[in-house]
Design a protein around this motif. Sequence first.
Motif, PDB file in Angstrom:
ATOM      1  N   GLY A 163      13.941  -0.623   0.718  1.00  0.00           N
ATOM      2  CA  GLY A 163      14.875   0.089   1.588  1.00  0.00           C
ATOM      3  C   GLY A 163      14.224   1.314   2.210  1.00  0.00           C
ATOM      4  N   GLU A 164      13.460   2.064   1.429  1.00  0.00           N
ATOM      5  CA  GLU A 164      12.733   3.232   1.947  1.00  0.00           C
ATOM      6  C   GLU A 164      11.702   2.810   2.987  1.00  0.00           C
ATOM      7  OE1 GLU A 164      11.102   4.848  -1.590  1.00  0.00           O
ATOM      8  OE2 GLU A 164      12.987   5.747  -2.289  1.00  0.00           O
ATOM      9  N   PHE A 165      11.039   1.686   2.730  1.00  0.00           N
ATOM     10  CA  PHE A 165      10.041   1.167   3.661  1.00  0.00           C
ATOM     11  C   PHE A 165      10.679   0.793   4.992  1.00  0.00           C
ATOM     12  CE2 PHE A 165       7.434  -2.558   5.104  1.00  0.00           C
ATOM     13  CZ  PHE A 165       6.270  -1.854   5.401  1.00  0.00           C
TER      14      PHE A 165
ATOM     15  N   TYR B 242       0.808  -1.218   0.000  1.00  0.00           N
ATOM     16  CA  TYR B 242       0.000   0.000   0.000  1.00  0.00           C
ATOM     17  C   TYR B 242       0.845   1.274   0.000  1.00  0.00           C
ATOM     18  CZ  TYR B 242      -4.520  -2.289   0.535  1.00  0.00           C
ATOM     19  OH  TYR B 242      -5.661  -3.033   0.312  1.00  0.00           O
ATOM     20  N   THR B 243       1.987   1.232   0.682  1.00  0.00           N
ATOM     21  CA  THR B 243       2.792   2.454   0.786  1.00  0.00           C
ATOM     22  C   THR B 243       3.845   2.577  -0.307  1.00  0.00           C
ATOM     23  OG1 THR B 243       4.385   1.410   2.304  1.00  0.00           O
ATOM     24  CG2 THR B 243       2.475   2.539   3.284  1.00  0.00           C
ATOM     25  N   LYS B 244       4.368   1.447  -0.785  1.00  0.00           N
ATOM     26  CA  LYS B 244       5.460   1.497  -1.761  1.00  0.00           C
ATOM     27  C   LYS B 244       5.132   0.802  -3.080  1.00  0.00           C
ATOM     28  CE  LYS B 244       8.083   3.681   1.153  1.00  0.00           C
ATOM     29  NZ  LYS B 244       8.400   5.115   0.932  1.00  0.00           N
ATOM     30  N   LYS B 245       3.931   0.204  -3.178  1.00  0.00           N
ATOM     31  CA  LYS B 245       3.501  -0.470  -4.417  1.00  0.00           C
ATOM     32  C   LYS B 245       4.436  -1.609  -4.814  1.00  0.00           C
ATOM     33  CE  LYS B 245       0.375   2.710  -4.510  1.00  0.00           C
ATOM     34  NZ  LYS B 245      -0.953   2.397  -3.916  1.00  0.00           N
ATOM     35  N   VAL B 246       4.957  -2.319  -3.829  1.00  0.00           N
ATOM     36  CA  VAL B 246       5.797  -3.496  -4.067  1.00  0.00           C
ATOM     37  C   VAL B 246       5.104  -4.703  -3.443  1.00  0.00           C
ATOM     38  CG1 VAL B 246       8.021  -4.616  -3.657  1.00  0.00           C
ATOM     39  CG2 VAL B 246       7.924  -2.152  -4.094  1.00  0.00           C
ATOM     40  N   ALA B 247       4.850  -5.724  -4.237  1.00  0.00           N
ATOM     41  CA  ALA B 247       4.130  -6.903  -3.762  1.00  0.00           C
ATOM     42  C   ALA B 247       5.079  -8.068  -3.503  1.00  0.00           C
ATOM     43  CB  ALA B 247       3.064  -7.317  -4.779  1.00  0.00           C
TER      44      ALA B 247
ATOM     45  N   GLU C 141      14.477  -1.166  -8.638  1.00  0.00           N
ATOM     46  CA  GLU C 141      13.482  -0.214  -8.145  1.00  0.00           C
ATOM     47  C   GLU C 141      12.753  -0.782  -6.930  1.00  0.00           C
ATOM     48  OE1 GLU C 141      11.207   3.135  -7.675  1.00  0.00           O
ATOM     49  OE2 GLU C 141      13.006   2.845  -8.927  1.00  0.00           O
ATOM     50  N   ALA C 142      12.430  -2.082  -6.988  1.00  0.00           N
ATOM     51  CA  ALA C 142      11.743  -2.715  -5.861  1.00  0.00           C
ATOM     52  C   ALA C 142      12.613  -2.707  -4.612  1.00  0.00           C
ATOM     53  CB  ALA C 142      11.354  -4.152  -6.217  1.00  0.00           C
TER      54      ALA C 142
END
Length: 242
Positions: free
Chosen positions: A230-232, A191-196, A224-225
């Motif tokens: 990493g940001e998450f 939901y926050t980073k659009k990575v599944a 990119e994922a």
Amino acid sequence: LPADELREKITDKTKLLVLPYPKNPTGAIMRREDLEEIAQVLKDTNIIIASDEIYSELTYSGKHCSIAEIEGMRERTIVINGFSKSFAMTGWRLGFLGGPKEIVSQMLKLHQYAIMSSPTVSQYAAIVAMHSCQKDIDTMRNEYNIRRRFVVDAFNKLGLKCFAPQGAFYVFPCIKDTGMKSADFCEKLVYTKKVAVVPGDAFGECGEGYVRVSYAYSLNHLREAIKRIGEFLEDIRNGNVQ
């Protein structure tokens, strides 16, 4: 699968051993010496083996070994495989198996009344794959191997401990240090980073504290994922993930 652990689980009611290697979700494999130990456990039993080898061509450390190759095991092993992974034909719904005639002939009785036949177009595609595409498997395996090494190294650098899988195209990093449950981690990440990614407990209770990540994507997508993950993780450390 340790032989001693298997021996402890066998009872008088045990009829079938399922061996799904290389394995989803961890990418673990069974080496010949491991299978030889399993064979020793089974040799004095009547247990049949269902060996799911759908990822057999995606083995990065040496050559895949089937338990059917081990002395005394061919007569009791059903080898299950298909075209989805080795020839990138996921969704074409085409597989095959090999096993003792007396077992396979009984399976056919059930199969022919449950499934009419595999799609004609898939059958023709498989013929081309078998006759003309063996070199493409090597190319694909080499590409996956590059991505495998990149993803394993990237997760370890992020602080998510990740062992190097020897088969399939998944990694199974540990997220326990985040203090989050696997399902919560995955839900908030998407939901926050659009990575599944897939929560580890989807594969059983022992998977809690891990997530399954596929590296069957381009390196650009994987970079990119990893960046977003990493940001998450940074958001978690800063208390910005509720």
